[in-house]
Design a protein around this motif. Structure first.
Motif, PDB file in Angstrom:
ATOM      1  N   GLY A 231     106.556  59.721  69.970  1.00 19.97           N
ATOM      2  CA  GLY A 231     106.382  58.311  69.428  1.00 19.97           C
ATOM      3  C   GLY A 231     105.092  58.182  68.356  1.00 19.97           C
ATOM      4  N   ILE A 232     104.233  59.385  68.407  1.00 18.93           N
ATOM      5  CA  ILE A 232     103.143  59.367  67.642  1.00 18.93           C
ATOM      6  C   ILE A 232     103.516  59.136  66.242  1.00 18.93           C
ATOM      7  CG2 ILE A 232     101.113  60.594  67.021  1.00 18.93           C
ATOM      8  CD1 ILE A 232     101.141  61.826  69.745  1.00 18.93           C
ATOM      9  N   THR A 233     104.260  60.045  65.472  1.00 17.71           N
ATOM     10  CA  THR A 233     104.657  59.946  64.069  1.00 17.71           C
ATOM     11  C   THR A 233     104.981  58.506  63.814  1.00 17.71           C
ATOM     12  OG1 THR A 233     105.548  62.338  64.353  1.00 17.71           O
ATOM     13  CG2 THR A 233     105.816  61.464  62.525  1.00 17.71           C
ATOM     14  N   ARG A 234     105.919  57.966  64.712  1.00 18.13           N
ATOM     15  CA  ARG A 234     106.514  56.337  64.311  1.00 18.13           C
ATOM     16  C   ARG A 234     105.369  55.684  64.581  1.00 18.13           C
ATOM     17  NH1 ARG A 234     110.053  54.110  67.636  1.00 18.13           N
ATOM     18  NH2 ARG A 234     109.909  55.477  68.850  1.00 18.13           N
TER      19      ARG A 234
ATOM     20  N   ASP B 259     104.231  53.138  61.509  1.00 18.42           N
ATOM     21  CA  ASP B 259     103.973  51.588  61.585  1.00 18.42           C
ATOM     22  C   ASP B 259     102.735  51.033  61.467  1.00 18.42           C
ATOM     23  OD1 ASP B 259     106.690  51.713  62.021  1.00 18.42           O
ATOM     24  OD2 ASP B 259     106.595  51.357  64.095  1.00 18.42           O
ATOM     25  N   LEU B 260     101.539  51.904  61.785  1.00 15.98           N
ATOM     26  CA  LEU B 260     100.213  51.531  61.612  1.00 15.98           C
ATOM     27  C   LEU B 260      99.805  51.175  60.368  1.00 15.98           C
ATOM     28  CD1 LEU B 260      98.157  53.763  64.422  1.00 15.98           C
ATOM     29  CD2 LEU B 260      98.239  51.148  64.308  1.00 15.98           C
ATOM     30  N   SER B 261     100.211  52.137  59.535  1.00 17.51           N
ATOM     31  CA  SER B 261     100.127  52.249  58.099  1.00 17.51           C
ATOM     32  C   SER B 261     100.768  50.980  57.441  1.00 17.51           C
ATOM     33  CB  SER B 261     100.585  53.520  57.561  1.00 17.51           C
ATOM     34  OG  SER B 261     100.366  53.553  56.162  1.00 17.51           O
ATOM     35  N   ALA B 262     102.012  50.620  58.064  1.00 18.42           N
ATOM     36  CA  ALA B 262     102.705  49.633  57.407  1.00 18.42           C
ATOM     37  C   ALA B 262     101.909  48.373  57.685  1.00 18.42           C
ATOM     38  CB  ALA B 262     104.192  49.747  57.878  1.00 18.42           C
ATOM     39  N   ALA B 263     101.289  48.125  58.825  1.00 19.65           N
ATOM     40  CA  ALA B 263     100.748  46.827  59.335  1.00 19.65           C
ATOM     41  C   ALA B 263      99.357  46.970  58.831  1.00 19.65           C
ATOM     42  CB  ALA B 263     100.623  46.975  60.804  1.00 19.65           C
ATOM     43  N   GLY B 264      99.024  47.880  58.031  1.00 13.35           N
ATOM     44  CA  GLY B 264      97.673  47.669  57.212  1.00 13.35           C
ATOM     45  C   GLY B 264      96.528  48.280  58.289  1.00 13.35           C
TER      46      GLY B 264
ATOM     47  N   GLU C 124      93.748  41.121  67.474  1.00 13.61           N
ATOM     48  CA  GLU C 124      94.828  41.055  68.153  1.00 13.61           C
ATOM     49  C   GLU C 124      95.503  42.133  67.589  1.00 13.61           C
ATOM     50  OE1 GLU C 124      97.277  37.271  66.192  1.00 13.61           O
ATOM     51  OE2 GLU C 124      96.574  37.304  68.257  1.00 13.61           O
ATOM     52  N   ILE C 125      96.584  42.727  68.482  1.00 13.07           N
ATOM     53  CA  ILE C 125      97.475  43.580  68.084  1.00 13.07           C
ATOM     54  C   ILE C 125      98.665  43.059  67.279  1.00 13.07           C
ATOM     55  CG2 ILE C 125      99.050  45.357  68.986  1.00 13.07           C
ATOM     56  CD1 ILE C 125      97.321  45.612  71.401  1.00 13.07           C
ATOM     57  N   PRO C 126      98.886  43.629  66.211  1.00  8.29           N
ATOM     58  CA  PRO C 126     100.022  42.959  65.280  1.00  8.29           C
ATOM     59  C   PRO C 126     101.274  43.248  65.991  1.00  8.29           C
ATOM     60  CG  PRO C 126      98.666  44.476  64.055  1.00  8.29           C
ATOM     61  CD  PRO C 126      98.091  44.558  65.459  1.00  8.29           C
ATOM     62  N   ASP C 127     102.177  42.179  65.786  1.00 11.07           N
ATOM     63  CA  ASP C 127     103.427  41.932  66.439  1.00 11.07           C
ATOM     64  C   ASP C 127     104.200  43.290  66.187  1.00 11.07           C
ATOM     65  OD1 ASP C 127     102.590  39.644  67.557  1.00 11.07           O
ATOM     66  OD2 ASP C 127     103.736  38.378  66.244  1.00 11.07           O
ATOM     67  N   SER C 128     104.148  43.760  64.904  1.00 13.37           N
ATOM     68  CA  SER C 128     105.250  44.561  64.633  1.00 13.37           C
ATOM     69  C   SER C 128     105.041  45.938  65.546  1.00 13.37           C
ATOM     70  CB  SER C 128     105.109  45.082  63.376  1.00 13.37           C
ATOM     71  OG  SER C 128     103.630  45.817  62.919  1.00 13.37           O
ATOM     72  N   LEU C 129     103.565  46.182  66.266  1.00 12.44           N
ATOM     73  CA  LEU C 129     103.201  47.228  67.101  1.00 12.44           C
ATOM     74  C   LEU C 129     103.366  46.963  68.503  1.00 12.44           C
ATOM     75  CD1 LEU C 129      99.889  48.093  65.176  1.00 12.44           C
ATOM     76  CD2 LEU C 129     102.176  49.178  64.828  1.00 12.44           C
ATOM     77  N   GLU C 130     104.173  46.036  68.767  1.00 12.23           N
ATOM     78  CA  GLU C 130     104.270  45.701  70.118  1.00 12.23           C
ATOM     79  C   GLU C 130     105.091  46.431  71.187  1.00 12.23           C
ATOM     80  OE1 GLU C 130     105.702  41.879  73.039  1.00 12.23           O
ATOM     81  OE2 GLU C 130     105.653  41.506  70.803  1.00 12.23           O
ATOM     82  N   PRO C 131     106.240  47.250  70.479  1.00 14.07           N
ATOM     83  CA  PRO C 131     106.852  48.199  71.275  1.00 14.07           C
ATOM     84  C   PRO C 131     106.136  49.179  71.910  1.00 14.07           C
ATOM     85  CG  PRO C 131     108.182  47.761  69.152  1.00 14.07           C
ATOM     86  CD  PRO C 131     106.748  47.068  69.156  1.00 14.07           C
ATOM     87  N   TYR C 132     104.964  49.596  71.133  1.00 10.29           N
ATOM     88  CA  TYR C 132     104.002  50.730  71.677  1.00 10.29           C
ATOM     89  C   TYR C 132     103.303  50.518  72.898  1.00 10.29           C
ATOM     90  CZ  TYR C 132     105.748  52.430  67.298  1.00 10.29           C
ATOM     91  OH  TYR C 132     106.397  53.076  66.311  1.00 10.29           O
ATOM     92  N   ARG C 133     103.240  49.228  73.374  1.00 11.62           N
ATOM     93  CA  ARG C 133     102.372  48.643  74.311  1.00 11.62           C
ATOM     94  C   ARG C 133     100.993  49.219  74.153  1.00 11.62           C
ATOM     95  NH1 ARG C 133     106.460  50.028  79.174  1.00 11.62           N
ATOM     96  NH2 ARG C 133     107.993  48.502  78.713  1.00 11.62           N
ATOM     97  N   LEU C 134     100.273  48.891  72.995  1.00 11.44           N
ATOM     98  CA  LEU C 134      99.057  49.387  72.691  1.00 11.44           C
ATOM     99  C   LEU C 134      98.087  48.677  73.387  1.00 11.44           C
ATOM    100  CD1 LEU C 134      99.296  50.102  68.868  1.00 11.44           C
ATOM    101  CD2 LEU C 134      99.434  51.913  70.654  1.00 11.44           C
ATOM    102  N   GLU C 135      96.871  49.128  73.825  1.00 11.78           N
ATOM    103  CA  GLU C 135      95.616  48.612  74.534  1.00 11.78           C
ATOM    104  C   GLU C 135      94.651  48.416  73.368  1.00 11.78           C
ATOM    105  OE1 GLU C 135      94.782  49.483  78.768  1.00 11.78           O
ATOM    106  OE2 GLU C 135      95.890  51.260  78.080  1.00 11.78           O
ATOM    107  N   LEU C 136      93.882  47.398  73.526  1.00  5.85           N
ATOM    108  CA  LEU C 136      92.904  47.250  72.282  1.00  5.85           C
ATOM    109  C   LEU C 136      91.554  47.189  73.369  1.00  5.85           C
ATOM    110  CD1 LEU C 136      92.677  46.471  69.218  1.00  5.85           C
ATOM    111  CD2 LEU C 136      92.831  44.152  69.863  1.00  5.85           C
ATOM    112  N   LYS C 137      90.697  48.009  72.862  1.00  2.00           N
ATOM    113  CA  LYS C 137      89.674  48.322  73.622  1.00  2.00           C
ATOM    114  C   LYS C 137      88.256  48.279  72.873  1.00  2.00           C
ATOM    115  CE  LYS C 137      91.224  50.677  77.864  1.00  2.00           C
ATOM    116  NZ  LYS C 137      91.400  51.846  78.405  1.00  2.00           N
TER     117      LYS C 137
END
Lengths: 255, 308
Positions: B271-274, B278-283, B240-253
């Protein structure tokens, strides 16, 4: 380009080609019906009537018969000619072409009138095989033939624009034109009618057409030739006004 | 160069009260291929029909080659060829006769060589003596095109040209359209097949509910309105998508192997850089990434939806 004469020629040729494709029906049916009328009215009934105003009955009905065909054929040709493109949708091309409404009418009505005149002449030739015919005023005969064909082709054109189904296309010829023609003195002189019905007959426009046309054959008529001619022109004027109105308003042609 | 077609404040209200066009302004340049896109009932055919003289406008004006379509209708219409949407043909006529008829109707001198060339270009030569009712739907469409080209128009309208047309004819038609453009013919096509506009058009207009929403060069429209998608191929699948990444409205495929981020390519900040930080921070780590532009279809659907 002031007049698109090539368009007029194209439509005219197209309409004539349509008749040519069905030439057997176009020619055989009037010849057959004329012959039938001669058998029924000329031979069977005519043998008892002898003559009307000095003209053999068989010959007397010829102008009326031709008129009958001229009216129905002019209406049928012109109404179908313009109705069919509306029905099939091919009217788009006519509407988007650089042609004026006058040119469209000239082409369609010209073709329809030509066809009915040809049929009229074929009937005349057929009749000549059955009875002795004399034509006293050939120029006037041609004039009446032309005027009637053009007038009723215009009338047919109006019907073809007005009709929104094949039934309506048949309605006016069947319910109005045929009865008027039969009651228009095609087979008798209206002088043979009782005074009341004679007076009623004078409201029937076909009486004037038949009477005038008959005059051009035998030199005698139910009503005076001047009146016949005036009535024909009146009807022509009415039809022209109708067509003018249709094109001015785009009635049933343009949304 | 002045536009070959100029439409100003054109409105049409049918007698039923339906307003098909609402004050449309549109200029078409000479020699371009213009695609008019819109859903069914948007007003595409009404617009074409008014320019061609089949429908009367309620208000507004149109000129074709500088000629007013009402005052100077002959000069205007001589320039136009129209291929209608419906397969309306004279069933009992031969192909040759109907195409020759069209040429004459538009006031052109008889020219058998030109009609022959037109029929050959459209692979109709073998069928020249066939009655139209014996032809297949695709062949009838070709006949309609031949009729529209018979008087050598400078402007060609194709109303839904490839609706119900097989692949081969579609390809032929596109080739023909390109060939015509090379001879300076202006082409206006309506379609709801986006790929057609994408493949063919120089410029695209989108019409919806009687209004032109946008008119742009195809490339500009795509870059201006196009959304881009960034797809990240993950090292490890995510459940599942980590909560910290929620603002980006990502889709998991792809069973958690791909993360998709959609963004506005024209935006000040994508918003790509951010996102990557954030991805890196979420591991979350990835081994590859790609971006893709949204298609015209997606742009179109977006536009029309916004309008509703």
């Amino acid at each position: 380009m002031i007049v698109n004469h090539r368009a007029v020629a194209s439509i005219y040729r197209f309409e004539m080609a349509r008749a040519w494709r069905t030439v057997m029906q176009s020619v055989i049916s009037p010849v057959l019906s004329t012959s039938l009328y001669f058998v029924v009215f000329g031979a069977a009934i005519g043998s008892r009537i002898q003559s009307i105003e000095g003209v053999q009955y068989g010959a007397y009905i010829v102008p009326g018969l031709i008129m009958l065909s001229l009216l129905t054929q002019s209406i049928a040709n012109a109404s179908f000619g313009i109705y069919f493109p509306r029905f099939a949708g091919t009217i788009y091309e006519l509407l988007s072409a650089p042609v004026s409404f006058v040119e469209v009418v000239v082409a369609y009505v010209g073709a329809a009138a030509t066809k009915s005149i040809i049929i009229g002449l074929i009937m005349l030739a057929t009749a000549a095989m059955f009875v002795d015919l004399e034509i006293r005023h050939p120029v006037w005969m041609v004039a009446f033939l032309l005027l009637t064909a053009v007038t009723f082709s215009l009338f047919g054109f109006i019907i073809g624009i007005w009709a929104d189904g094949f039934e309506k296309l048949q309605l006016v010829p069947l319910l109005i034109v045929t009865p008027l023609t039969f009651l228009g003195g095609a087979f008798y002189s209206i002088d043979m009618l009782p005074p009341f019905w004679r007076a009623v007959s004078l409201f029937n426009p076909v009486v004037y057409l038949v009477s005038g046309f008959r005059w051009s054959f035998f030199g005698q008529s139910d009503v005076s030739v001047g009146v016949s001619l005036a009535m024909t022109f009146l009807f022509l004027a009415l039809c022209l006004a109708g067509v003018w109105w249709i094109f001015k308003t785009g009635y049933r042609l343009k949304a | 160069m002045p536009p070959i077609i100029s439409i100003s404040q054109l409105s049409k209200t049918y007698s039923s009260g339906f307003q098909a066009l609402k004050s449309v302004d549109l200029d078409i340049s000479q020699g371009e291929i213009f695609a008019l896109l819109g859903p069914n009932g948007a007003g595409k055919t009404t617009l074409i029909s008014i320019v061609c003289g089949i429908v009367n406008a309620t208000s507004g004006g149109v000129t074709v080659g500088g000629h007013d379509i009402r005052r100077d209708f002959r000069a205007a219409r001589e320039m136009i060829g129209l291929v209608p949407q419906e397969l309306t043909t004279d069933s009992f006529e031969s192909v040759w006769a109907t195409v020759s008829f069209s040429r004459g109707l538009f006031g052109r001198r008889r020219d058998d060589a030109f009609v022959e060339k037109t029929l050959k270009d459209l692979s109709l030569w073998d069928k020249r003596d066939a009655r139209i009712l014996t032809l297949s739907g695709g062949m009838k469409r070709r006949v309609l095109i031949a009729k529209a080209l018979a008087h050598e128009p400078r402007v060609l309208f194709l109303d839904e040209p490839t609706a119900g047309v097989d692949v081969e004819l579609r390809r032929d038609m596109w080739q023909l359209v390109r060939g015509l453009r090379e001879t300076g013919v202006t082409i206006i096509l309506t379609t709801h097949y986006i790929e057609e506009a994408e493949e063919m058009a120089d410029r695209i207009g989108v019409i919806s509910k009687g209004e032109i929403i946008v008119v742009e060069q195809k490339a500009e429209l795509m870059s201006k309105l196009g959304r881009k998608r960034l797809t990240l191929n993950l090292q490890e699948p995510l459940s599942e998508i980590p909560d910290s990444l929620e603002p980006y409205r990502l889709e998991l495929k792809s069973g958690g192997c791909e993360l998709v981020y959609t963004y506005d390519a024209q935006g000040q900040r994508t918003g790509i850089t951010r996102l990557l930080t954030d991805l890196s921070a979420a591991g979350v780590t990835f081994r590859d990434l790609q971006t893709e532009q949204s298609s015209l279809e997606e742009i179109f659907v977006g536009l029309v939806k916004d309008k509703r």
